[in-house]
Design a protein around this motif. Structure first.
Motif, PDB file in Angstrom:
ATOM      1  N   ARG A 183       0.892  -1.152  -0.183  1.00 45.55           N
ATOM      2  CA  ARG A 183       0.119  -0.020   0.074  1.00 45.55           C
ATOM      3  C   ARG A 183       0.763   1.301   0.127  1.00 45.55           C
ATOM      4  O   ARG A 183       1.878   1.307   0.895  1.00 45.55           O
ATOM      5  CB  ARG A 183      -1.010  -0.112   1.525  1.00 45.55           C
ATOM      6  CG  ARG A 183      -1.772  -1.172   1.309  1.00 45.55           C
ATOM      7  CD  ARG A 183      -2.772  -1.380   2.293  1.00 45.55           C
ATOM      8  NE  ARG A 183      -3.377  -0.006   2.669  1.00 45.55           N
ATOM      9  CZ  ARG A 183      -4.343   0.339   3.844  1.00 45.55           C
ATOM     10  NH1 ARG A 183      -4.268  -0.903   4.686  1.00 45.55           N
ATOM     11  NH2 ARG A 183      -5.023   1.208   3.708  1.00 45.55           N
ATOM     12  N   LYS A 184       0.464   2.149  -0.620  1.00 44.64           N
ATOM     13  CA  LYS A 184       1.443   3.282  -0.781  1.00 44.64           C
ATOM     14  C   LYS A 184       0.407   4.414  -0.959  1.00 44.64           C
ATOM     15  O   LYS A 184      -0.676   4.520  -1.003  1.00 44.64           O
ATOM     16  CB  LYS A 184       2.072   3.351  -2.363  1.00 44.64           C
ATOM     17  CG  LYS A 184       3.008   2.141  -2.638  1.00 44.64           C
ATOM     18  CD  LYS A 184       3.478   2.340  -3.897  1.00 44.64           C
ATOM     19  CE  LYS A 184       4.380   1.098  -4.037  1.00 44.64           C
ATOM     20  NZ  LYS A 184       3.704  -0.268  -4.102  1.00 44.64           N
ATOM     21  N   GLY A 185       0.924   5.701  -0.468  1.00 43.73           N
ATOM     22  CA  GLY A 185       0.275   6.839  -0.480  1.00 43.73           C
ATOM     23  C   GLY A 185       1.389   8.110  -0.263  1.00 43.73           C
ATOM     24  O   GLY A 185       2.529   8.028  -0.174  1.00 43.73           O
ATOM     25  N   PHE A 211       0.469   4.648  11.497  1.00 43.74           N
ATOM     26  CA  PHE A 211       0.705   4.215  10.141  1.00 43.74           C
ATOM     27  C   PHE A 211       0.768   2.490  10.356  1.00 43.74           C
ATOM     28  O   PHE A 211       0.159   1.757   9.331  1.00 43.74           O
ATOM     29  CB  PHE A 211       1.668   4.735   9.349  1.00 43.74           C
ATOM     30  CG  PHE A 211       1.433   6.142   8.576  1.00 43.74           C
ATOM     31  CD1 PHE A 211       0.316   5.964   7.683  1.00 43.74           C
ATOM     32  CD2 PHE A 211       2.116   7.045   8.714  1.00 43.74           C
ATOM     33  CE1 PHE A 211      -0.440   7.108   7.082  1.00 43.74           C
ATOM     34  CE2 PHE A 211       1.589   8.394   7.983  1.00 43.74           C
ATOM     35  CZ  PHE A 211       0.536   8.319   7.355  1.00 43.74           C
ATOM     36  N   TYR A 214      -2.569   1.056  11.004  1.00 44.98           N
ATOM     37  CA  TYR A 214      -3.579   1.159   9.797  1.00 44.98           C
ATOM     38  C   TYR A 214      -3.093   0.298   8.681  1.00 44.98           C
ATOM     39  O   TYR A 214      -4.038  -0.401   8.309  1.00 44.98           O
ATOM     40  CB  TYR A 214      -3.390   2.589   9.249  1.00 44.98           C
ATOM     41  CG  TYR A 214      -3.859   3.174   8.161  1.00 44.98           C
ATOM     42  CD1 TYR A 214      -5.143   2.966   8.036  1.00 44.98           C
ATOM     43  CD2 TYR A 214      -3.469   3.385   7.125  1.00 44.98           C
ATOM     44  CE1 TYR A 214      -6.224   3.267   7.216  1.00 44.98           C
ATOM     45  CE2 TYR A 214      -4.328   3.844   5.831  1.00 44.98           C
ATOM     46  CZ  TYR A 214      -5.665   3.705   5.922  1.00 44.98           C
ATOM     47  OH  TYR A 214      -6.263   3.951   5.071  1.00 44.98           O
ATOM     48  N   PHE A 215      -1.797   0.104   8.494  1.00 44.38           N
ATOM     49  CA  PHE A 215      -1.418  -0.946   7.245  1.00 44.38           C
ATOM     50  C   PHE A 215      -1.711  -2.155   7.597  1.00 44.38           C
ATOM     51  O   PHE A 215      -1.971  -3.064   6.745  1.00 44.38           O
ATOM     52  CB  PHE A 215       0.015  -0.642   6.955  1.00 44.38           C
ATOM     53  CG  PHE A 215       0.100   0.723   5.915  1.00 44.38           C
ATOM     54  CD1 PHE A 215      -0.852   1.215   5.202  1.00 44.38           C
ATOM     55  CD2 PHE A 215       1.242   1.649   6.333  1.00 44.38           C
ATOM     56  CE1 PHE A 215      -0.580   2.177   4.319  1.00 44.38           C
ATOM     57  CE2 PHE A 215       1.437   2.540   5.686  1.00 44.38           C
ATOM     58  CZ  PHE A 215       0.361   3.253   4.665  1.00 44.38           C
ATOM     59  N   TYR A 230      -2.980  12.736   4.530  1.00 45.44           N
ATOM     60  CA  TYR A 230      -2.628  11.433   3.815  1.00 45.44           C
ATOM     61  C   TYR A 230      -3.578  11.097   2.848  1.00 45.44           C
ATOM     62  O   TYR A 230      -4.555  10.926   2.950  1.00 45.44           O
ATOM     63  CB  TYR A 230      -2.520  10.445   4.956  1.00 45.44           C
ATOM     64  CG  TYR A 230      -2.226   9.070   4.468  1.00 45.44           C
ATOM     65  CD1 TYR A 230      -0.879   8.762   3.759  1.00 45.44           C
ATOM     66  CD2 TYR A 230      -3.139   8.069   4.075  1.00 45.44           C
ATOM     67  CE1 TYR A 230      -0.573   7.564   3.112  1.00 45.44           C
ATOM     68  CE2 TYR A 230      -2.807   6.734   3.463  1.00 45.44           C
ATOM     69  CZ  TYR A 230      -1.316   6.546   3.076  1.00 45.44           C
ATOM     70  OH  TYR A 230      -0.959   5.349   2.288  1.00 45.44           O
ATOM     71  N   ASN A 231      -3.050  10.656   1.664  1.00 45.00           N
ATOM     72  CA  ASN A 231      -3.628  10.386   0.262  1.00 45.00           C
ATOM     73  C   ASN A 231      -3.133   9.086   0.093  1.00 45.00           C
ATOM     74  O   ASN A 231      -2.119   8.710  -0.449  1.00 45.00           O
ATOM     75  CB  ASN A 231      -3.536  11.436  -0.779  1.00 45.00           C
ATOM     76  CG  ASN A 231      -4.129  12.768  -0.432  1.00 45.00           C
ATOM     77  OD1 ASN A 231      -5.421  12.677   0.072  1.00 45.00           O
ATOM     78  ND2 ASN A 231      -3.283  13.825  -0.628  1.00 45.00           N
ATOM     79  N   GLU A 232      -4.282   7.889  -0.039  1.00 48.81           N
ATOM     80  CA  GLU A 232      -3.835   6.472  -0.532  1.00 48.81           C
ATOM     81  C   GLU A 232      -3.660   6.552  -1.985  1.00 48.81           C
ATOM     82  O   GLU A 232      -4.312   7.229  -2.886  1.00 48.81           O
ATOM     83  CB  GLU A 232      -4.995   5.722  -0.194  1.00 48.81           C
ATOM     84  CG  GLU A 232      -4.527   4.229  -0.149  1.00 48.81           C
ATOM     85  CD  GLU A 232      -4.158   3.682   0.696  1.00 48.81           C
ATOM     86  OE1 GLU A 232      -3.450   2.418   0.973  1.00 48.81           O
ATOM     87  OE2 GLU A 232      -4.224   4.277   2.060  1.00 48.81           O
ATOM     88  N   GLN A 233      -2.691   5.938  -2.521  1.00 50.74           N
ATOM     89  CA  GLN A 233      -2.346   5.733  -3.849  1.00 50.74           C
ATOM     90  C   GLN A 233      -2.613   4.256  -4.322  1.00 50.74           C
ATOM     91  O   GLN A 233      -1.794   3.454  -4.337  1.00 50.74           O
ATOM     92  CB  GLN A 233      -0.958   6.089  -4.143  1.00 50.74           C
ATOM     93  CG  GLN A 233      -0.510   7.587  -3.746  1.00 50.74           C
ATOM     94  CD  GLN A 233      -1.211   8.790  -4.774  1.00 50.74           C
ATOM     95  OE1 GLN A 233      -1.376   8.667  -5.668  1.00 50.74           O
ATOM     96  NE2 GLN A 233      -1.910   9.471  -3.953  1.00 50.74           N
ATOM     97  N   ASN A 234      -3.893   3.895  -4.613  1.00 51.94           N
ATOM     98  CA  ASN A 234      -4.239   2.731  -5.137  1.00 51.94           C
ATOM     99  C   ASN A 234      -4.358   2.804  -6.601  1.00 51.94           C
ATOM    100  O   ASN A 234      -4.789   3.487  -7.246  1.00 51.94           O
ATOM    101  CB  ASN A 234      -5.382   2.352  -4.511  1.00 51.94           C
ATOM    102  CG  ASN A 234      -5.222   1.876  -2.904  1.00 51.94           C
ATOM    103  OD1 ASN A 234      -4.108   1.352  -2.517  1.00 51.94           O
ATOM    104  ND2 ASN A 234      -6.298   2.159  -2.233  1.00 51.94           N
ATOM    105  N   SER A 238      -0.986  -1.810  -7.610  1.00 50.33           N
ATOM    106  CA  SER A 238      -0.940  -2.412  -6.266  1.00 50.33           C
ATOM    107  C   SER A 238      -1.514  -3.689  -6.016  1.00 50.33           C
ATOM    108  O   SER A 238      -1.521  -4.450  -5.068  1.00 50.33           O
ATOM    109  CB  SER A 238      -1.986  -1.592  -5.074  1.00 50.33           C
ATOM    110  OG  SER A 238      -3.317  -1.393  -5.535  1.00 50.33           O
TER     111      SER A 238
END
Length: 383
Positions: A183-185, A211, A214-215, A230-234, A238
């Protein structure tokens, strides 16, 4: 200056950097474990097979069962039975490329460590010999011990150097697999938040605690302090790809194959494939097990029997024919031919099949059918 060093200096981050290093260490341990697994799988297979051999003893050409037979087939020493002894002996021989066995008051003892001094003409000597917590304060001559050397090259060292290259590829494949499913953000930090007097404490708590929870959680909510966004980059990147897993399995399979090659084991046998298992097993016995058993027998005969006794028919022979499982119903016709040709007695074949001999006068005899006769007696094509 590296990017992570710049982040560390700017924010004063210490714990998060340690966390990354621990992951790298765990990854390296996993790679070493795979290499050791391939090596130990090959060694354990050979050691287990050779432990099934029967050491037959002969006196003046006649098979006998005496003290020497009991020593090699039942109890080599007070602390080990023959199976445990042979497995340890072969494992050390293959892993360290050499093995030393001592005869201490009629017991066969495998040395854990020793120092060998080599000479050109005189006997080599062995010092600093240890077994467990015991150190032997004696210099042993070559004629007083059983010394085995597997190969002129250190197979384990050469194999380790070869596998280091595969480990680099495996590390890349594992990293790719982790990245594809990770998971990236993006974390935005306002200037007002970074200027707050409690910024360092809040940043450490966010990076190392919030974090992480959360992950790792299946369902979670991430509370953020003011100034943090924080913005999730899906996306497609992924999602884990099956090709990534195939890359990992192919490299692990390759390491197993190279370990099998090093010890002359058919690669499919070490991997557990069952296709053409009978032919593969015959190949394994011919090119891997038989040379090892011959080497063991030669060292025993030259040290414990000697030239004079050997030439008179007194020796030890490691019988590898008892390694394969025998189904008596599938080989009944072969048994009949072996008895009919006079090659084996009934008791001989019963022992080969794992049954006890009858020990009757007629069961010890060698029989032959009337279909066989001396070629010198054949005249005009028929007798």
């Amino acid at each position: 200056m590296k990017f992570f060093d710049w982040i560390k200096d700017f924010f004063g981050v210490e714990k998060s950097m340690i966390f990354i290093n621990q992951n790298a260490l765990a990854s390296n341990e996993a790679l070493v474990a795979i290499k050791d697994f391939a090596l130990c799988s090959a060694i354990n297979l050979i050691a287990g097979v050779l432990s099934k051999c029967e050491f037959k003893t002969y006196l003046n050409g006649i098979e006998v069962k005496g003290d020497e037979y009991y020593l090699w087939n039942i109890e080599p020493n007070r602390n080990q039975n023959s199976t445990q002894f042979i497995q340890e002996f072969i494992s050390k021989l293959l892993y360290y490329n050499e093995c030393l066995i001592l005869d201490i008051n009629g017991q066969l003892i495998i040395a854990d460590d020793f120092t060998q001094t080599e000479y050109a003409v005189l006997e080599n000597t062995f010092t600093n010999v240890t077994r467990g917590t015991m150190k032997f304060d004696k210099t042993f001559k070559m004629s007083e011990v059983l010394y085995f050397k597997y190969s002129n090259n250190d197979v384990q060292r050469l194999l380790s150097e070869l596998m280091n290259g595969y480990n680099n590829l495996l590390k890349m494949a594992i990293g790719k697999f982790k990245r594809s499913g990770g998971r990236k953000g993006i974390l935005d930090i306002d200037a007002t938040a970074s200027g707050d007097k409690n910024f360092q404490q809040r940043f450490d708590d966010l990076m190392n605690n919030r974090f992480k929870t959360y992950f790792e959680a299946e369902n979670a909510v991430l509370p953020l302090h003011r100034g943090f966004n924080y913005n999730e980059q899906n996306g497609e990147g992924s999602k884990k790809s099956t090709s990534d897993m195939v890359d990992i399995s192919a490299i692990v399979k390759e390491e197993l194959d190279r370990a099998a090659q090093a010890f002359k084991i058919p690669t499919s046998l070490l991997r557990g494939d069952i296709a053409d298992v009978e032919k593969i097993t015959d190949n394994f016995l011919t090119f891997c097990i038989d040379p090892l058993s011959d080497m063991v027998g030669e060292e025993i005969n030259r040290k414990r029997y000697g030239k004079s006794a050997f030439l008179k028919g007194s020796y030890v022979k490691a019988d590898t024919t008892c390694i394969k499982h025998i189904d008596i119903f599938s080989i009944s016709e072969s048994f009949d031919k072996l008895i009919a040709s006079g090659g084996y007695s009934i008791d001989d074949l019963r022992q080969k099949a794992g049954d006890s001999p009858l020990n009757k006068e007629w069961s010890k005899k060698h029989w032959i059918t009337k279909n066989y006769s001396d070629v010198q007696d054949m005249k005009g094509g028929e007798k």
